[in-house]
Design an enzyme around this catalytic site. Structure first.
Site, PDB file in Angstrom:
ATOM      1  N   GLU A 158       0.837  -1.201   0.000  1.00  0.00           N
ATOM      2  CA  GLU A 158       0.000   0.000   0.000  1.00  0.00           C
ATOM      3  C   GLU A 158       0.877   1.258   0.000  1.00  0.00           C
ATOM      4  O   GLU A 158       1.752   1.390   0.855  1.00  0.00           O
ATOM      5  CB  GLU A 158      -0.908  -0.008   1.243  1.00  0.00           C
ATOM      6  CG  GLU A 158      -1.906  -1.171   1.222  1.00  0.00           C
ATOM      7  CD  GLU A 158      -2.439  -1.549   2.600  1.00  0.00           C
ATOM      8  OE1 GLU A 158      -2.268  -0.777   3.562  1.00  0.00           O
ATOM      9  OE2 GLU A 158      -3.022  -2.648   2.717  1.00  0.00           O
TER      10      GLU A 158
ATOM     11  N   LEU B  38      -6.172  -1.794  -0.694  1.00  0.00           N
ATOM     12  CA  LEU B  38      -5.962  -1.879   0.746  1.00  0.00           C
ATOM     13  C   LEU B  38      -6.429  -3.241   1.280  1.00  0.00           C
ATOM     14  O   LEU B  38      -7.560  -3.369   1.748  1.00  0.00           O
ATOM     15  CB  LEU B  38      -6.740  -0.737   1.405  1.00  0.00           C
ATOM     16  CG  LEU B  38      -6.183  -0.152   2.704  1.00  0.00           C
ATOM     17  CD1 LEU B  38      -6.919   1.110   3.069  1.00  0.00           C
ATOM     18  CD2 LEU B  38      -6.155  -1.137   3.828  1.00  0.00           C
TER      19      LEU B  38
ATOM     20  N   GLU C 271      -4.380  -6.511   3.153  1.00  0.00           N
ATOM     21  CA  GLU C 271      -3.126  -7.167   3.532  1.00  0.00           C
ATOM     22  C   GLU C 271      -3.127  -8.658   3.236  1.00  0.00           C
ATOM     23  O   GLU C 271      -2.098  -9.239   2.891  1.00  0.00           O
ATOM     24  CB  GLU C 271      -2.832  -6.938   5.014  1.00  0.00           C
ATOM     25  CG  GLU C 271      -2.352  -5.530   5.349  1.00  0.00           C
ATOM     26  CD  GLU C 271      -3.460  -4.485   5.414  1.00  0.00           C
ATOM     27  OE1 GLU C 271      -4.635  -4.871   5.358  1.00  0.00           O
ATOM     28  OE2 GLU C 271      -3.142  -3.289   5.510  1.00  0.00           O
TER      29      GLU C 271
ATOM     30  N   HIS D 230       0.178   1.154  15.894  1.00  0.00           N
ATOM     31  CA  HIS D 230       1.350   1.492  15.087  1.00  0.00           C
ATOM     32  C   HIS D 230       2.654   1.265  15.857  1.00  0.00           C
ATOM     33  O   HIS D 230       3.710   1.642  15.376  1.00  0.00           O
ATOM     34  CB  HIS D 230       1.282   2.961  14.625  1.00  0.00           C
ATOM     35  CG  HIS D 230       0.240   3.225  13.581  1.00  0.00           C
ATOM     36  ND1 HIS D 230      -1.097   3.135  13.835  1.00  0.00           N
ATOM     37  CD2 HIS D 230       0.342   3.557  12.263  1.00  0.00           C
ATOM     38  CE1 HIS D 230      -1.773   3.434  12.727  1.00  0.00           C
ATOM     39  NE2 HIS D 230      -0.930   3.685  11.767  1.00  0.00           N
TER      40      HIS D 230
ATOM     41  N   GLN E  68       2.188  -1.874   5.758  1.00  0.00           N
ATOM     42  CA  GLN E  68       2.492  -0.493   6.138  1.00  0.00           C
ATOM     43  C   GLN E  68       2.945  -0.356   7.599  1.00  0.00           C
ATOM     44  O   GLN E  68       3.851   0.415   7.896  1.00  0.00           O
ATOM     45  CB  GLN E  68       1.278   0.385   5.864  1.00  0.00           C
ATOM     46  CG  GLN E  68       1.615   1.817   5.604  1.00  0.00           C
ATOM     47  CD  GLN E  68       0.470   2.521   4.896  1.00  0.00           C
ATOM     48  OE1 GLN E  68      -0.508   2.901   5.516  1.00  0.00           O
ATOM     49  NE2 GLN E  68       0.593   2.701   3.594  1.00  0.00           N
ATOM     50  N   PHE E  69       2.321  -1.115   8.467  1.00  0.00           N
ATOM     51  CA  PHE E  69       2.736  -1.175   9.871  1.00  0.00           C
ATOM     52  C   PHE E  69       2.551  -2.616  10.324  1.00  0.00           C
ATOM     53  O   PHE E  69       1.562  -3.261   9.938  1.00  0.00           O
ATOM     54  CB  PHE E  69       1.885  -0.252  10.753  1.00  0.00           C
ATOM     55  CG  PHE E  69       2.175   1.208  10.543  1.00  0.00           C
ATOM     56  CD1 PHE E  69       3.159   1.848  11.287  1.00  0.00           C
ATOM     57  CD2 PHE E  69       1.480   1.933   9.592  1.00  0.00           C
ATOM     58  CE1 PHE E  69       3.441   3.197  11.076  1.00  0.00           C
ATOM     59  CE2 PHE E  69       1.763   3.277   9.376  1.00  0.00           C
ATOM     60  CZ  PHE E  69       2.746   3.910  10.122  1.00  0.00           C
TER      61      PHE E  69
HETATM   62  C1  LIG Z   1      -5.530  -2.691   7.987  1.00  0.00           C
HETATM   63  C2  LIG Z   1      -4.855  -1.400   7.791  1.00  0.00           C
HETATM   64  N1  LIG Z   1      -3.960  -1.280   6.803  1.00  0.00           N
HETATM   65  C3  LIG Z   1      -3.319  -0.116   6.604  1.00  0.00           C
HETATM   66  C4  LIG Z   1      -3.558   0.956   7.399  1.00  0.00           C
HETATM   67  C5  LIG Z   1      -2.840   2.283   7.167  1.00  0.00           C
HETATM   68  N2  LIG Z   1      -3.831   3.220   6.641  1.00  0.00           N
HETATM   69  C6  LIG Z   1      -4.485   4.051   7.464  1.00  0.00           C
HETATM   70  S1  LIG Z   1      -5.705   4.856   6.673  1.00  0.00           S
HETATM   71  C7  LIG Z   1      -5.337   4.154   5.210  1.00  0.00           C
HETATM   72  C8  LIG Z   1      -6.144   4.491   4.002  1.00  0.00           C
HETATM   73  C9  LIG Z   1      -7.599   4.373   4.287  1.00  0.00           C
HETATM   74  O1  LIG Z   1      -8.330   4.763   3.176  1.00  0.00           O
HETATM   75  P1  LIG Z   1      -9.891   4.885   3.252  1.00  0.00           P
HETATM   76  O2  LIG Z   1     -10.475   3.595   3.723  1.00  0.00           O
HETATM   77  O3  LIG Z   1     -10.357   5.381   1.933  1.00  0.00           O
HETATM   78  O4  LIG Z   1     -10.188   5.945   4.383  1.00  0.00           O
HETATM   79  P2  LIG Z   1      -9.728   7.482   4.405  1.00  0.00           P
HETATM   80  O5  LIG Z   1      -8.382   7.508   5.014  1.00  0.00           O
HETATM   81  O6  LIG Z   1      -9.748   7.986   3.008  1.00  0.00           O
HETATM   82  O7  LIG Z   1     -10.730   8.152   5.256  1.00  0.00           O
HETATM   83  C10 LIG Z   1      -4.282   3.280   5.349  1.00  0.00           C
HETATM   84  C11 LIG Z   1      -3.697   2.486   4.252  1.00  0.00           C
HETATM   85  C12 LIG Z   1      -4.482   0.783   8.444  1.00  0.00           C
HETATM   86  N3  LIG Z   1      -4.764   1.754   9.312  1.00  0.00           N
HETATM   87  N4  LIG Z   1      -5.121  -0.396   8.605  1.00  0.00           N
END
Ligand SMILES: Cc1ncc(C[n+]2csc(CCOP(=O)(O)OP(=O)(O)O)c2C)c(N)n1
Ligand SMILES: Cc1ncc(C[n+]2csc(CCOP(=O)(O)OP(=O)(O)O)c2C)c(N)n1
Ligand SMILES: [Mg+2]
Ligand SMILES: [Mg+2]
Lengths: 361, 326, 361, 326
Positions: free
Chosen positions: B29, B58, B60, B129, B82-83
């Site tokens: 990602e 998105l 994993e 995180h 990512q984490f």
């Molecule tokens: C399972 C997971 N993978 C990766 C992340 C890191 N991360 C945080 S927000 C995000 C993007 C989220 O996109 P979206 O669902 O469209 O929500 P938005 O941030 O646009 O509100 C990512 C990849 C996470 N928090 N949880």
């Protein structure tokens, strides 16, 4: 007919009531009382101002990373369409909804300034804490709805998530369970066009996110997510279906994240200023303000008064936040909510920290 | 030789391996256009194009599952989660498939993939995180699990991980990412997976650590040398699976005393296995209980309390002094 | 049009060519050569007979638990529509496909009689081993297809899974990735109406499984899964699309598990004999045999000869299986495929077992 | 008192708790009409109806996620994962949410759920049906992790798990399911989570085990008593988290020698933590290295090799005799 088209029961709808120029569709106007419309307005402005303030505090190092909500304030229309006994299961970009529901700003500041104590939710407020792991919270709403169904409560569990979250397996599992058990769940997808740096178009190949509902024979609706009236009406209708026992709905709210993903993010790396400018024209507050002004529900004076009020409100929340921090929060608290009772090992470990703190003095 | 921080060193490893071997493909990602949220993959999309640097949706579990398929097909995928806190979405894929494709197919198919993820606390991050839960992977047979501690080692270990014929979970201590710079040679360097190293020689007591905890451990060793005249031998495990017990067992035979330091929760953490190996192989040399300076058996708290949670210099000093005084 | 229906690009098709009476749809007849049709016939009968034989061996305690395939033999149509360089990623109910592809029966017997050695797949055969964790194998096919795309191979990765598997999050993630990257994947859902005791109707609420493709703007096709010709044609067409770079297809093969879930299962606990009887009428072999006979592609004598041949073929596979076991397989082998090289701990552990085995003698 | 096998005893626990408390709801794959693939929930759908016994779609993550939601709402869900090998699909839900809802909400929300799953080898099962990977859960703060060893204890422990205010992962040794019967009283019995027990008293050496491994451990103890005149004290851990170290530490103080027995992989297994606790709390009493008779660091093989993989009586005897001879 051995080679035929299958007729799929569900079709996907699109709903928009107040366009980006602030013009209302006469046929669709829900004719809400002026008082309620003003409440919407105030909530959206409060959310915007609080967001701006948080950004300043973050840049000053006074709070840590958080996810700005600028541009997505019309989400409060969803919260407004629900009753206090309904449950809300948020993701991490629903500060406007949290504020609407009555979560104190000082608690949010406490949370983002790194105190777990900020996570507490006051008794009586049917809302789960912020959920960071993307997509994981939707099944919790389904479980809550199972509880409502079991207890014969005619309530609703509404869960928020982003466009990115629709790619997670848990999204699919949640919708499937909700549909199989015909549960009172409203799935509220905030399609803000970006998941960090991935645009909606590359997140999934479908023309809409709403159409994913067809996989579960569930109603799917796409609404203008910057139109607080459309959001309100769509959620109101879905809630009605929930309460009638007619099961879940997927609502895609088409909106835009005008700010960065989080304060740790630099959107210049992946999107054009032009795109942002394009969406600024569709700002949910501007069009609503215009509409209210033209309708003479809102006047110049009131706009200024509201702005002042909100400023004071935020400032006093900040003072309360500072007071809480100044009073001090016992670091040893971190052990206290691990389990209902401290285990023997945790007692020993708490003792280690107690001694370390003692020695540091 | 250029001075690099760990992020740059990892970037170098990826770049050079991609240049050398067209089977190496990155996916994850925000690793492409954005260059990764920590910039580890910065610039690689530009150089190698979107067929070799895949910005994924998105998900994993799919990232891991696709990596398994690509690896079986003959590629060498390097997936970024990512984490590490989100790597558990992919846990069943790694547990059920990455780790078993070789035994299941009796060697016909192998999964030479790397699953990279930043882990650990200390950077004022949000919930989920800051975890340090490498034991989930290290306890899973069929996987390898490594954690570097310095820029140069990170580069060398990542090169080895990419070339390894088996799946490697590669946790990167984000507290070290930009903490300091080290000379990293331009020319190729590897570091054998399954080997630990002596990070500081000494004869009085053995400190065993890895990853982000190595920094405070070395700091404590310096302080002990300066203030107490105690010479600590510091072992940097690097590889949690396979675990190299030879170096620390030999060291303990020499010093008779040991402390294990890690951020991970104490109970069922790496320290337990280290102690068990010492007991099995060097019990009679022990002059004091081996003690643990570790994270606690609670979820790591939000950032204001992190320093009270993490095993910092004071906790290590105390453990060492108590062990010496035993 | 602020409140309008959204036009969804993809429609779902249904395909059936040979009905349950063995009558062919003239327009849809693919006019396959008789030789190929006989190959289909033989493969389906072999699969049925081998399945029956496995069941006897299991009841005699000579092999362990396995998943019978009775009723699902038309799946070979899917394998037949693919080329040897295409990859197959099976679940655990694809013995007919494995046989079609040339996996030796003795190896399958070895696997189900508890020898890991049975899992080996011979060089040159592009097929993954049986995958037991439901739904987890689909993303592997997606990964393989990514490899094909990267290497500019015009091949196909076809993956099989059950109706139950469509509920798993991994199903959703696999289809989404395949669609986003426009990969040459064919998703072959064997909808056999049951996932152990859960009927298809309670597994998910959608009218078809094929329509789940709409969530990804992917073509979705429902075929009569007991009609080997329909299965063949649908997969052939999907494969053509794959090779042309037009991306993935979801195919729902509507079939029925006539036997138990696995040999550890008792279907009487959850379904009626009547339902099974109803589906026996739609047996894929009976209808195909009837069709071939009526078309005079197959005669009485050939039916008997084929049966005899198959009997011998199975018997000799059993002999080879017995021989392998009699020769003995070194238990210490269990350490040898853990990693490319034995680790120091594994060397020690292997030594422990070696000594235990020595002492047992 | 009726003689029951473990399956019947678990069924009794569920039935009685459901009668007593209408918050108790069961969910899982094939637990209703089919009564569970091992029949643990047999008859409960008939008695309590489909609102309290939910046959779910095939999705472990949703089973866990919904349980979390139900628990937050005030119910007491008892989720069955058909085999522990598939519980890892739900791992991220348990790791990220079940275990953290209490700290995250600072006590406002709790997750009093039970995640039941049969685990372990010895029943000629298919791949993925014989794992023993309880450490994944035991190392996760915020969860509790228990494994019963006999029918009566299984019943008592399950009742305690259901009533526990925190999430409990409950692994059931399927090798014990129908292995023997034991008197199980009709009237309510509980067993405190976080407590181990002495399964057989003795003074010469301490054997520490749990779950399915307790059977061969007790067999070995009998044989040692009869043939070698050695009296083993056998400790049945029962609760891996919270881990009760008091009983085994006291025992080792008495005997000076110990062997840990479990099916799980040796490295980073429960044995390591047990040894670490002994070292921390009773080093000076140790007369020999604590040894481990366990499963190996490989995926458990298909059923023909299981007996060579699992720690059976010969492996235990050997470990004990070597420890005594040290
Ligand atoms: C399972 C997971 N993978 C990766 C992340 C890191 N991360 C945080 S927000 C995000 C993007 C989220 O996109 P979206 O669902 O469209 O929500 P938005 O941030 O646009 O509100 C990512 C990849 C996470 N928090 N949880
Ligand atoms: C992840 C996972 N959960 C549960 C099981 C146990 N199990 C094996 S097959 C099966 C039902 C599968 O149904 P379906 O996908 O329709 O395939 P079918 O058995 O009908 O071929 C279940 C629940 C499993 N193997 N994997
Ligand atoms: Mg988004
Ligand atoms: Mg099925």
């Amino acid at each position: 007919m051995p080679n035929r088209e299958i007729d799929i029961a569900y079709r996907v709808k699109y709903l928009s009531i107040l366009d980006q120029e602030g013009q209302i569709d006469q046929e669709l106007d829900p004719h809400l009382p002026g008082e309620l419309l003003l409440k919407f307005y105030r909530a959206m402005v409060l959310a915007r101002r609080f967001d701006e303030r948080m950004l300043i505090l973050q840049r000053q190092g006074k709070i840590g990373t958080f996810a700005p909500i600028k541009g997505q304030e019309a989400q409060i229309g969803a919260a407004a369409a629900l009753l206090p006994e309904d449950w809300i299961v948020p993701s991490f970009r629903e500060a406007p909804v949290e504020l609407w529901r009555g979560k104190p700003m000082e608690r949010m500041l406490l949370y983002y300034s790194g105190y777990s104590e900020g996570g507490r939710i006051q008794e009586g407020l049917n809302m789960l804490p912020v959920s960071v792991p993307v997509g994981s919270q939707m099944t919790h709403a389904v479980g809550i709805a199972l509880g409502m169904q079991y207890r014969d409560q005619k309530s609703v569990a509404a869960t928020f998530f982003g466009d990115g979250a629709t790619s997670q397996g848990d999204f699919h599992e949640a919708l499937n369970f909700a549909s199989v058990y015909r549960l009172p769940v409203i799935f509220l997808c905030q399609n803000n066009h970006w998941a960090i740096s991935l645009p909606r178009s590359r997140q999934t190949n479908s023309a809409t996110l709403a159409q994913k509902a067809i996989a579960y024979d569930m109603p799917g609706v796409q609404v203008d997510g910057n139109d607080v009236l459309a959001v309100y009406c769509a959620v109101k209708e879905a809630a009605k279906r929930c309460r009638a026992g007619d099961g879940p709905t997927l609502i895609e709210m088409v909106t835009y994240r005008l700010s960065m993903h989080t304060t740790a993010d630099d959107p210049k790396k992946y999107r054009t200023e032009q795109e942002v400018a394009e969406w600024e024209k569709r700002d949910p507050i501007t069009r609503f303000e215009k509409y209210l002004t033209e309708r003479q529900i809102l006047g110049e004076g009131q706009i200024r008064a509201t702005a002042e009020e909100i400023k004071t409100q935020i400032a006093s929340a900040e003072s309360r936040w500072q007071e809480i921090m100044a009073k001090g929060i016992d670091p040893l608290d971190m052990f206290d909510h691990a389990y209902a009772e401290l285990t023997p090992s945790l007692l020993d470990q708490k003792e280690i920290v107690a001694r370390e703190l003692e020695e540091k003095k | 030789m250029a001075k690099m921080n760990m992020v740059q060193a990892l970037n170098l490893a990826l770049r050079q391996e991609m240049e050398k071997d067209d089977r190496v493909i990155l996916l994850g990602e925000d690793i492409g256009v954005d260059g990764g949220v920590f910039r580890v993959t910065d610039g690689l999309l530009d150089t190698f194009g979107p067929k070799r640097v895949l910005d994924t949706p998105l998900a994993e579990s799919a990232i891991a599952g696709c990596s398994i398929g690509m690896a079986v097909y003959g590629l060498r995928p390097v997936a970024e989660i990512q984490f590490s806190g989100f790597s558990y979405y992919a846990f069943h894929q790694m547990e059920a498939h990455a780790s078993r494709m070789r035994p299941r197919s009796q060697g016909r198919y192998t999964v030479p993939m790397v699953l990279r993820a930043p882990y650990g606390g200390g950077v004022r991050a949000l919930e989920h995180h800051s975890e340090s839960r490498e034991i989930y992977w290290a306890h899973t047979p069929g996987l390898k699990m490594v954690i570097p501690s310095t820029p140069r080692l990170a580069r060398a270990l990542l090169v080895s991980a990419i070339r390894d014929p088996d799946p490697v979970v590669f946790y990167e201590p984000k507290a070290v990412y930009r903490a300091f710079r080290e000379e990293v040679p331009e020319e190729e360097e590897t570091f054998p997976i399954g080997k630990s190293r002596v990070a500081r020689p000494g004869g009085d007591i053995t400190l065993i650590s890895y990853g982000a905890s190595l920094m405070p451990t070395l700091e404590a060793a310096t302080e002990l040398s300066e203030k107490d005249g105690v010479e600590c031998e510091v072992i940097d495990l690097l590889s949690l699976s396979p675990l190299d017990d030879q170096l620390f067992v030999e060291s303990v035979k020499k010093t008779g005393r040991a402390v294990v330091v890690h951020e991970a929760h104490a109970t069922y953490g790496a320290g337990a296995e280290v102690i068990a190996r010492i007991v099995e192989k060097a019990l009679l040399y022990l002059e004091a209980p081996v003690s643990r300076a570790t994270g606690f058996d609670i979820v790591i708290p939000l950032y204001q309390r992190e320093k009270d949670y993490l095993p910092g210099v004071p906790r290590i000093l105390k453990a060492v002094r108590q062990t010496l005084a035993f």
